[in-house]
Design a protein around this motif. Structure first.
Motif, PDB file in Angstrom:
ATOM      1  N   LEU A 117       0.852  -1.185   0.000  1.00 12.13           N
ATOM      2  CA  LEU A 117       0.000   0.000   0.000  1.00 12.13           C
ATOM      3  C   LEU A 117       0.889   1.237   0.000  1.00 12.13           C
ATOM      4  N   GLY A 118       0.356   2.334  -0.528  1.00 17.48           N
ATOM      5  CA  GLY A 118       1.121   3.574  -0.548  1.00 17.48           C
ATOM      6  C   GLY A 118       0.253   4.762  -0.203  1.00 17.48           C
ATOM      7  N   SER A 119       0.913   5.836   0.221  1.00 19.11           N
ATOM      8  CA  SER A 119       0.239   7.082   0.583  1.00 19.11           C
ATOM      9  C   SER A 119       1.020   8.238  -0.019  1.00 19.11           C
ATOM     10  N   VAL A 120       0.306   9.248  -0.540  1.00 23.79           N
ATOM     11  CA  VAL A 120       0.964  10.338  -1.266  1.00 23.79           C
ATOM     12  C   VAL A 120       0.172  11.627  -1.147  1.00 23.79           C
ATOM     13  N   ARG A 156       3.971  22.946   5.999  1.00 25.23           N
ATOM     14  CA  ARG A 156       4.605  23.977   5.185  1.00 25.23           C
ATOM     15  C   ARG A 156       5.163  25.093   6.057  1.00 25.23           C
ATOM     16  N   ILE A 157       6.270  25.684   5.598  1.00 21.69           N
ATOM     17  CA  ILE A 157       6.841  26.836   6.293  1.00 21.69           C
ATOM     18  C   ILE A 157       6.579  28.125   5.526  1.00 21.69           C
ATOM     19  N   ASP A 158       5.952  28.011   4.342  1.00 18.55           N
ATOM     20  CA  ASP A 158       5.635  29.203   3.549  1.00 18.55           C
ATOM     21  C   ASP A 158       4.121  29.340   3.434  1.00 18.55           C
ATOM     22  N   ASP A 159       3.682  30.272   2.622  1.00 19.32           N
ATOM     23  CA  ASP A 159       2.253  30.531   2.494  1.00 19.32           C
ATOM     24  C   ASP A 159       1.629  29.666   1.406  1.00 19.32           C
ATOM     25  N   VAL A 160       1.854  28.360   1.525  1.00 19.91           N
ATOM     26  CA  VAL A 160       1.259  27.402   0.605  1.00 19.91           C
ATOM     27  C   VAL A 160       0.430  26.417   1.419  1.00 19.91           C
ATOM     28  N   LEU A 161      -0.792  26.179   0.990  1.00 18.96           N
ATOM     29  CA  LEU A 161      -1.687  25.252   1.674  1.00 18.96           C
ATOM     30  C   LEU A 161      -1.667  23.905   0.960  1.00 18.96           C
ATOM     31  N   ASN A 162      -1.889  22.860   1.715  1.00 17.80           N
ATOM     32  CA  ASN A 162      -1.965  21.513   1.149  1.00 17.80           C
ATOM     33  C   ASN A 162      -3.350  20.973   1.460  1.00 17.80           C
ATOM     34  N   VAL A 163      -4.249  21.089   0.492  1.00 17.46           N
ATOM     35  CA  VAL A 163      -5.643  20.681   0.670  1.00 17.46           C
ATOM     36  C   VAL A 163      -5.887  19.433  -0.171  1.00 17.46           C
ATOM     37  N   SER A 164      -6.150  18.336   0.489  1.00 22.98           N
ATOM     38  CA  SER A 164      -6.353  17.054  -0.208  1.00 22.98           C
ATOM     39  C   SER A 164      -5.177  16.731  -1.123  1.00 22.98           C
ATOM     40  N   GLY A 165      -3.974  17.089  -0.679  1.00 23.50           N
ATOM     41  CA  GLY A 165      -2.791  16.786  -1.465  1.00 23.50           C
ATOM     42  C   GLY A 165      -2.521  17.775  -2.590  1.00 23.50           C
ATOM     43  N   HIS A 166      -3.391  18.787  -2.754  1.00 23.61           N
ATOM     44  CA  HIS A 166      -3.217  19.786  -3.812  1.00 23.61           C
ATOM     45  C   HIS A 166      -2.613  21.046  -3.194  1.00 23.61           C
ATOM     46  N   ARG A 167      -1.495  21.515  -3.740  1.00 24.68           N
ATOM     47  CA  ARG A 167      -0.847  22.707  -3.224  1.00 24.68           C
ATOM     48  C   ARG A 167      -1.448  23.954  -3.848  1.00 24.68           C
ATOM     49  N   MET A 168      -1.815  24.888  -2.983  1.00 19.01           N
ATOM     50  CA  MET A 168      -2.370  26.153  -3.461  1.00 19.01           C
ATOM     51  C   MET A 168      -1.779  27.293  -2.645  1.00 19.01           C
ATOM     52  N   GLY A 169      -1.350  28.323  -3.333  1.00 21.79           N
ATOM     53  CA  GLY A 169      -0.799  29.481  -2.643  1.00 21.79           C
ATOM     54  C   GLY A 169      -1.904  30.322  -2.039  1.00 21.79           C
ATOM     55  N   THR A 170      -1.671  30.797  -0.802  1.00 23.63           N
ATOM     56  CA  THR A 170      -2.668  31.665  -0.171  1.00 23.63           C
ATOM     57  C   THR A 170      -2.858  32.937  -0.991  1.00 23.63           C
ATOM     58  N   MET A 171      -1.766  33.429  -1.576  1.00 18.03           N
ATOM     59  CA  MET A 171      -1.853  34.662  -2.360  1.00 18.03           C
ATOM     60  C   MET A 171      -2.758  34.482  -3.569  1.00 18.03           C
ATOM     61  N   GLU A 172      -2.707  33.295  -4.178  1.00 17.00           N
ATOM     62  CA  GLU A 172      -3.544  33.041  -5.352  1.00 17.00           C
ATOM     63  C   GLU A 172      -5.021  33.116  -4.987  1.00 17.00           C
ATOM     64  N   ILE A 173      -5.379  32.564  -3.827  1.00 18.41           N
ATOM     65  CA  ILE A 173      -6.780  32.578  -3.394  1.00 18.41           C
ATOM     66  C   ILE A 173      -7.176  33.988  -2.962  1.00 18.41           C
ATOM     67  N   GLU A 174      -6.271  34.673  -2.259  1.00 22.94           N
ATOM     68  CA  GLU A 174      -6.542  36.066  -1.877  1.00 22.94           C
ATOM     69  C   GLU A 174      -6.759  36.941  -3.103  1.00 22.94           C
ATOM     70  N   SER A 175      -5.927  36.727  -4.127  1.00 27.20           N
ATOM     71  CA  SER A 175      -6.066  37.509  -5.358  1.00 27.20           C
ATOM     72  C   SER A 175      -7.411  37.260  -6.020  1.00 27.20           C
ATOM     73  N   ALA A 176      -7.857  36.009  -5.983  1.00 29.34           N
ATOM     74  CA  ALA A 176      -9.161  35.690  -6.573  1.00 29.34           C
ATOM     75  C   ALA A 176     -10.274  36.398  -5.808  1.00 29.34           C
ATOM     76  N   LEU A 177     -10.181  36.396  -4.491  1.00 27.20           N
ATOM     77  CA  LEU A 177     -11.222  37.045  -3.690  1.00 27.20           C
ATOM     78  C   LEU A 177     -11.282  38.546  -3.966  1.00 27.20           C
ATOM     79  N   VAL A 178     -10.139  39.209  -3.953  1.00 24.68           N
ATOM     80  CA  VAL A 178     -10.168  40.672  -4.132  1.00 24.68           C
ATOM     81  C   VAL A 178     -10.459  41.057  -5.587  1.00 24.68           C
ATOM     82  N   SER A 179     -10.378  40.102  -6.506  1.00 21.68           N
ATOM     83  CA  SER A 179     -10.764  40.407  -7.886  1.00 21.68           C
ATOM     84  C   SER A 179     -12.274  40.523  -8.025  1.00 21.68           C
ATOM     85  N   CYS A 180     -13.010  40.112  -6.973  1.00 17.29           N
ATOM     86  CA  CYS A 180     -14.462  40.356  -6.941  1.00 17.29           C
ATOM     87  C   CYS A 180     -14.649  41.808  -6.473  1.00 17.29           C
ATOM     88  N   THR A 181     -14.367  42.711  -7.385  1.00 23.42           N
ATOM     89  CA  THR A 181     -14.224  44.123  -7.020  1.00 23.42           C
ATOM     90  C   THR A 181     -15.518  44.779  -6.541  1.00 23.42           C
TER      91      THR A 181
END
Length: 655
Positions: free
Chosen positions: A388-391, A522-547
């Protein structure tokens, strides 16, 4: 943190017998060989695992660090190594892929079939003018055609960039533009969980956003026959393009450092990073780790449940298993459709012997299995399993033990693998025939990988003390650069304050007794959600683009029992702070907005509203306070430097 009190699972005798790496003495001998002659160690393995058109004369060139080069004067072709080589050694009739569609239909493709399909598509791409060095974006769901598209690009020397089928038009556009792709290969729709979801329509939307002028052609695989828009001068059905094409396509022999693929991954800034991987070094590590980590044997049926849109689907679906001539399962659907017993039924039906999945999937299936015996692993015959493996993220000890006991019957070692998009393959992992296991620990570095834990100045920390995970020596499958951003590559991964070591971006700790590694996050501003890495800045940018709505946003992660980490957003609106039903309504709107901007995987699990964000008087957002709020912890940190301490009470309120 010590493993002394932890449960240690010895290597089962049945696993050790016949293992490619047999016992800890063999493991230590490989480590010693690498330490004694690092270049020679990797050169020996490169000659053993890879077929070269032109043999290399030098293994590592470190004269221009950190732009390391491996086997540079050797030439090869990845598709030849994965397909032709296996046919030539008599495996043409062996099943390469067992494909199970979302509705349960099964298709088996032999190595000869896979080679013919790859050559036909490769010839079709060449007929459309795609040539060595061109970039091709692949935006497809899990399918035989997705693997064929990757292999066809490799065959003609085109550099592919696979984009996960759950990404939005905006995210796809950014990746097409970043890669300068001349072609997109997609499907009319994908099928997941009984639902038909658009792909071609999202490609059309992405191109319509602008910035994709490099794209000359879109090749479309007809998966469902669903209605789709059509641009006759640009769009072409895959079946029309491949019909009548020869089943022979001479491989394009490329240098070992030729870019095999780009894969865009989130960073701590809003802009995704185009991680560039080589051909020779990457293929070596893909094949080597598949063989040693999973102890792959000729009669195994290997199943990695990842998506080809992520690096796990590259290394342990599209390349590693095929380079070894293995039989693998490729699955289109989701683990909970038509019920939560889908994984276990497929293991039973296909006699899977090596099973590799993510902790998120395991944790979600634990809950469902405990609620219903009908979908519990004990209701299925899983006796074919041996590894078995985990990743994707660290697996917590409780989930490890459940997985070991209920899926593996207490007899199957679990290889808890640590690695990243940037590393190309496993870095720290047990080898099942050699390494005693401790739940929650990824154990020891793969032989030849110089992993270490250091402080902020690059000095080693004692075992038992947490620090920053680094790799001290280059290795063949490492990232070569960030596409078009060499300076960002150097500053992101080889900061001078860490003595030029590769910075993994994760914290870790080693056990004082056995030296086992445990990843602490993580030691930086990257989240690991269900094994998928997403930058906090990317999500913040998406939110504030809802001008129309959002003035400011900050995103942090918090622990989650199912996904490992959940996204929590703190938002300041342009109007008054909403409460009650109004807050719930706006939170839903913003979640859906992020889903459209980035993709459903990036939707915040929780959104809270405040009149302001907690900032120092110099204007810096105090994210450590937001992390405490997200975890519902009492604020014990010093808040005297806050400009607006009253907002903490607002941001503690849940909608």
């Amino acid at each position: 943190m010590s493993n002394d009190a932890a449960t240690v699972h010895p290597v089962p005798e049945a696993t050790m017998q016949g293992a490619h790496v047999f016992g800890m003495a063999a493991h230590q001998a490989l480590v010693a060989e690498a330490e004694a002659d690092y270049g020679g160690y990797w050169a020996r393995l490169a000659r053993e695992f890879v077929t070269w058109k032109t043999p290399f004369t030098k293994s590592l060139d470190d004269s221009n660090a950190p732009f390391f080069k491996w086997f540079e004067d050797g030439t090869l072709n990845v598709s030849y190594n994965c397909l032709d080589r296996n046919v030539e050694r008599g495996l043409g009739g062996k099943v390469a892929i067992v494909f199970e569609a979302d509705d349960g239909q099964v298709t088996r493709v032999t190595y000869s079939d896979l080679l013919a399909r790859t050559c036909r598509l490769a010839n079709a791409l060449k007929a459309r003018g795609v040539k060595k060095g061109d970039r091709v974006v692949i935006y497809m769901a899990m399918s035989i055609e997705g693997v064929v598209a990757m292999q066809a690009c490799a065959r003609i020397g085109a550099t592919h960039s696979v984009v996960f089928g759950g990404f939005s038009a905006q995210s796809l556009r950014d990746r097409i533009e970043g890669a300068g792709a001349v072609m997109v290969i997609t499907a009319d729709e994908q099928v997941r969980g009984g639902k038909q979801l658009p792909l071609k329509a999202i490609v059309d939307d992405a191109i319509a956003l602008g910035g994709c002028e490099s794209v000359k052609d879109v090749i479309v695989y007809r998966r469902t026959g669903g209605k789709t828009g059509w641009h006759p001068s640009r769009d072409h059905w895959m079946h029309d393009e491949t019909e009548g094409q020869p089943e022979v396509c001479e491989p394009e022999w490329v240098g070992a450092e030729h870019p095999l693929f780009l894969l865009y991954t989130s960073g701590s800034t809003g802009k995704p990073k185009g991680v560039q991987h080589s051909t020779g070094g990457y293929l070596l590590h893909a094949a080597l780790t598949t063989k040693w980590t999973f102890d792959i044997r000729d009669d195994d049926v290997f199943w990695c449940t990842a998506d080809i849109g992520w690096v796990t689907g590259h290394t342990y679906i599209a390349y590693g298993p095929l380079a070894l001539g293995a039989t693998e399962v490729v699955f289109e659907g989701v683990p909970t459709y038509p019920d939560a017993g889908r994984f276990w039924k497929m293991i039973q039906d296909h006699k899977v012997s090596v099973f590799y999945t993510a902790p998120t999937a395991i944790r979600s299936l634990i809950k469902l299995a405990d609620a219903s015996d009908a979908v519990h692993p004990k209701s299925y015959d899983l006796s074919s399993l041996r590894i078995l493996g985990s990743v994707g993220e660290p697996i917590n000890p409780a989930a490890w033990e459940w997985y070991h006991r209920n899926v593996g019957g207490g007899r199957c070692p679990i290889v808890d693998t640590f690695w990243q998009t940037e590393t190309g393959g496993h870095m720290i992992t047990p080898l099942p025939g050699a390494t005693p296991l401790v739940p929650g620990s990824c154990t020891l570095p793969f032989p030849g990988i110089a992993a270490a834990i250091v402080d902020e100045t690059g000095n080693d920390v004692p075992n038992g003390q947490g620090g920053i995970l680094v790799v001290k020596k280059p290795w063949p499958s490492m990232i070569r650069t960030i596409w078009g951003e060499a300076d960002r590559f150097k500053s992101s991964y080889f900061p001078p304050e860490l003595k030029g070591y590769y910075l993994a971006g994760d914290g870790a700790i080693r056990d004082p007794g056995n030296g086992y590694f445990t990843i602490t996050g993580r030691i930086d501003d990257v989240l690991n959600v269900s094994g998928h890495r997403m930058g906090t800045m990317e999500i913040e940018s998406a939110l504030v683009s809802c001008t129309d709505l959002v003035a400011e946003a900050a995103v942090v992660g918090r622990p989650d029992d199912t996904t490992g980490e959940a996204i929590c957003a703190f938002v300041v609106l342009k109007g008054e702070r909403p409460t009650g039903a109004a807050a719930k309504k706006i939170a839903t709107e913003l979640r859906n907005w992020v889903g459209r901007e980035i993709g459903p995987i990036a939707k915040p699990k929780e959104i809270r509203f405040g009149d302001n964000l907690p900032k120092t008087r110099s204007g810096k957002i105090m994210r450590r306070l937001l992390r405490s709020l997200a975890k519902d912890e009492e604020i014990t940190q010093d808040t005297s430097t806050l400009e607006n301490p009253a907002v903490l009470a607002q941001l503690a309120e849940k909608n």
